[in-house]
Design a protein around this motif. Structure first.
Motif, PDB file in Angstrom:
ATOM      1  N   VAL A 158       0.951  -1.210   0.062  1.00  0.00           N
ATOM      2  CA  VAL A 158       0.021   0.067   0.206  1.00  0.00           C
ATOM      3  C   VAL A 158       0.900   1.440   0.097  1.00  0.00           C
ATOM      4  O   VAL A 158       0.606   2.216  -0.807  1.00  0.00           O
ATOM      5  N   VAL A 159       1.935   1.130   0.925  1.00  0.00           N
ATOM      6  CA  VAL A 159       2.816   2.466   1.105  1.00  0.00           C
ATOM      7  C   VAL A 159       3.493   2.766  -0.155  1.00  0.00           C
ATOM      8  O   VAL A 159       3.621   3.908  -0.827  1.00  0.00           O
ATOM      9  N   ALA A 160       4.205   1.743  -0.882  1.00  0.00           N
ATOM     10  CA  ALA A 160       4.949   1.861  -2.208  1.00  0.00           C
ATOM     11  C   ALA A 160       4.000   2.277  -3.164  1.00  0.00           C
ATOM     12  O   ALA A 160       4.388   3.109  -4.040  1.00  0.00           O
ATOM     13  N   ASP A 161       2.712   1.807  -3.255  1.00  0.00           N
ATOM     14  CA  ASP A 161       1.754   2.252  -4.226  1.00  0.00           C
ATOM     15  C   ASP A 161       1.572   3.678  -3.964  1.00  0.00           C
ATOM     16  O   ASP A 161       1.610   4.415  -5.123  1.00  0.00           O
ATOM     17  N   SER A 162       1.253   4.126  -2.816  1.00  0.00           N
ATOM     18  CA  SER A 162       0.961   5.546  -2.487  1.00  0.00           C
ATOM     19  C   SER A 162       2.111   6.717  -3.077  1.00  0.00           C
ATOM     20  O   SER A 162       1.955   7.414  -3.565  1.00  0.00           O
ATOM     21  N   ILE A 163       3.573   5.973  -2.504  1.00  0.00           N
ATOM     22  CA  ILE A 163       4.480   6.720  -2.890  1.00  0.00           C
ATOM     23  C   ILE A 163       4.595   6.862  -4.719  1.00  0.00           C
ATOM     24  O   ILE A 163       4.845   8.122  -5.011  1.00  0.00           O
ATOM     25  N   ARG A 164       4.429   5.630  -5.456  1.00  0.00           N
ATOM     26  CA  ARG A 164       4.570   5.673  -6.666  1.00  0.00           C
ATOM     27  C   ARG A 164       3.494   6.821  -7.270  1.00  0.00           C
ATOM     28  O   ARG A 164       3.881   7.541  -8.204  1.00  0.00           O
ATOM     29  N   MET A 165       2.354   6.659  -6.935  1.00  0.00           N
ATOM     30  CA  MET A 165       1.126   7.426  -7.373  1.00  0.00           C
ATOM     31  C   MET A 165       1.589   8.814  -6.989  1.00  0.00           C
ATOM     32  O   MET A 165       1.562   9.649  -8.063  1.00  0.00           O
ATOM     33  N   LYS A 166       2.008   9.331  -5.971  1.00  0.00           N
ATOM     34  CA  LYS A 166       2.152  10.799  -5.554  1.00  0.00           C
ATOM     35  C   LYS A 166       3.536  11.459  -6.246  1.00  0.00           C
ATOM     36  O   LYS A 166       3.356  12.414  -6.894  1.00  0.00           O
ATOM     37  N   LEU A 167       4.435  10.465  -6.552  1.00  0.00           N
ATOM     38  CA  LEU A 167       5.531  10.938  -7.211  1.00  0.00           C
ATOM     39  C   LEU A 167       5.320  11.172  -8.734  1.00  0.00           C
ATOM     40  O   LEU A 167       5.725  12.102  -9.410  1.00  0.00           O
ATOM     41  N   GLU A 168       4.568  10.086  -9.145  1.00  0.00           N
ATOM     42  CA  GLU A 168       4.239  10.277 -10.771  1.00  0.00           C
ATOM     43  C   GLU A 168       3.304  11.328 -10.969  1.00  0.00           C
ATOM     44  O   GLU A 168       3.608  12.199 -11.915  1.00  0.00           O
ATOM     45  N   THR A 169       2.575  11.745 -10.086  1.00  0.00           N
ATOM     46  CA  THR A 169       1.424  12.991 -10.266  1.00  0.00           C
ATOM     47  C   THR A 169       2.291  14.133 -10.166  1.00  0.00           C
ATOM     48  O   THR A 169       2.126  15.054 -10.997  1.00  0.00           O
ATOM     49  N   ALA A 170       2.948  14.356  -9.011  1.00  0.00           N
ATOM     50  CA  ALA A 170       3.519  15.566  -8.710  1.00  0.00           C
ATOM     51  C   ALA A 170       4.680  15.821  -9.997  1.00  0.00           C
ATOM     52  O   ALA A 170       5.056  17.100 -10.021  1.00  0.00           O
ATOM     53  N   LEU A 171       5.545  14.906 -10.276  1.00  0.00           N
ATOM     54  CA  LEU A 171       6.636  15.112 -10.856  1.00  0.00           C
ATOM     55  C   LEU A 171       6.601  14.985 -12.297  1.00  0.00           C
ATOM     56  O   LEU A 171       7.513  15.085 -13.253  1.00  0.00           O
ATOM     57  N   GLN A 172       5.479  14.039 -12.656  1.00  0.00           N
ATOM     58  CA  GLN A 172       5.541  13.731 -14.236  1.00  0.00           C
ATOM     59  C   GLN A 172       6.826  12.964 -14.537  1.00  0.00           C
ATOM     60  O   GLN A 172       7.122  13.347 -15.437  1.00  0.00           O
TER      61      GLN A 172
END
Lengths: 145, 127
Positions: free
Chosen positions: B25-39
């Protein structure tokens, strides 16, 4: 989990006693850190001590400092819970170790490693009057050649 | 078609799905946040918790490899601070080690792309 552990180890350590002194402690610890990082050219906040680091990242920083033969002051955050949280608040940086040069926060393990590899660390040390042992070694090699 | 056959199929589907979402869960959330914020142009979220004194399956120690145009012109410390800010919630929660490799696409292309594993844990009393 941590707090559970702490409670079982120190049964007298209650949260009710902790809260009123918390604000006061924040200011005190900030002043203390301010004093430490301004009095010393290079300061490392780490887990454990240089001779026995208790975390791989802290150990990596110690090894880098050793390679450059940097004189530095170290502080063990594991032996002082106020310092452990205080240093994170002070530099607005979430992890340990933390390296300060000339009173300024420079970075954690990743940044130190990269600065070491790029040669930037030698330059930063030079700015505060510390000559890296790697630089000395390089000069000796050139003279011999 | 027997019931047991269907049941077996269902289990195999569930197992396959479990395998693909093993990241946590945490890894997924890290991945999603970085992907969205930093493209991000390239992103790796590596759970290194197993190297530490934490329960099996824990999500406490991570390494992220982040490649983004947004790092252009930013010194290393600012790139790290940007990532720390994006992941503030995770870092205030259970994540207490975050190793960061932050590069621009150009730097990433030029690099050897070998990600070394983080140094070994040396105790730390689970802190």
């Amino acid at each position: 989990m941590n707090s559970l552990l702490r409670r079982s180890i120190f049964p007298l350590y209650s949260n009710t006693r902790k809260i009123p002194s918390r604000l006061f402690a924040d200011v005190a610890v900030k002043d203390k850190i301010d004093d430490i990082v301004k009095k010393n050219k290079v300061v490392v906040f780490m887990k454990g001590v240089p001779d026995a680091p208790r975390c791989g990242f802290s150990n990596a920083v110690v090894q880098i400092m050793r390679m450059h033969a940097v004189p530095y002051e170290s502080h063990d955050v594991l032996s002082d819970e106020n310092l452990r949280q205080g240093i994170k608040d002070y530099s607005n940086w979430p992890t340990i170790p933390q390296v300060f040069i000339n009173g300024e926060f420079v970075g954690g393990c990743d940044i130190m490693l990269q600065m070491h590899q790029s040669g930037e660390l030698v330059e930063e040390l030079k700015k505060v009057g510390i000559k890296s042992a790697l630089l000395t070694a390089e000069e000796t090699k050139k003279e011999e050649a | 078609m027997s019931l047991s056959f269907q049941h077996g199929r269902l289990i195999s589907v569930l197992v396959t799905r479990k395998m693909t979402t093993l990241s946590g869960v945490v890894a997924d959330s890290i991945r999603m946040k970085l992907e969205t914020a930093l493209q991000t142009k390239h992103l790796e979220v590596i759970n290194e918790s197993y190297m530490h004194n934490v329960p099996k399956g824990a999500e406490t120690h991570f390494k992220v490899v982040v490649v983004s145009d947004k790092f252009d012109g930013l010194p290393l410390i600012k790139r790290h601070r940007l990532i720390n800010d994006i992941l503030r919630e995770e870092l205030q929660g259970g994540v207490h080690a975050l190793s960061i490799i932050a590069k621009t696409p150009e730097q990433w292309d030029k690099s050897d792309k070998i990600i070394e594993s983080s140094p070994n844990c040396r105790g730390g009393f689970g802190k």
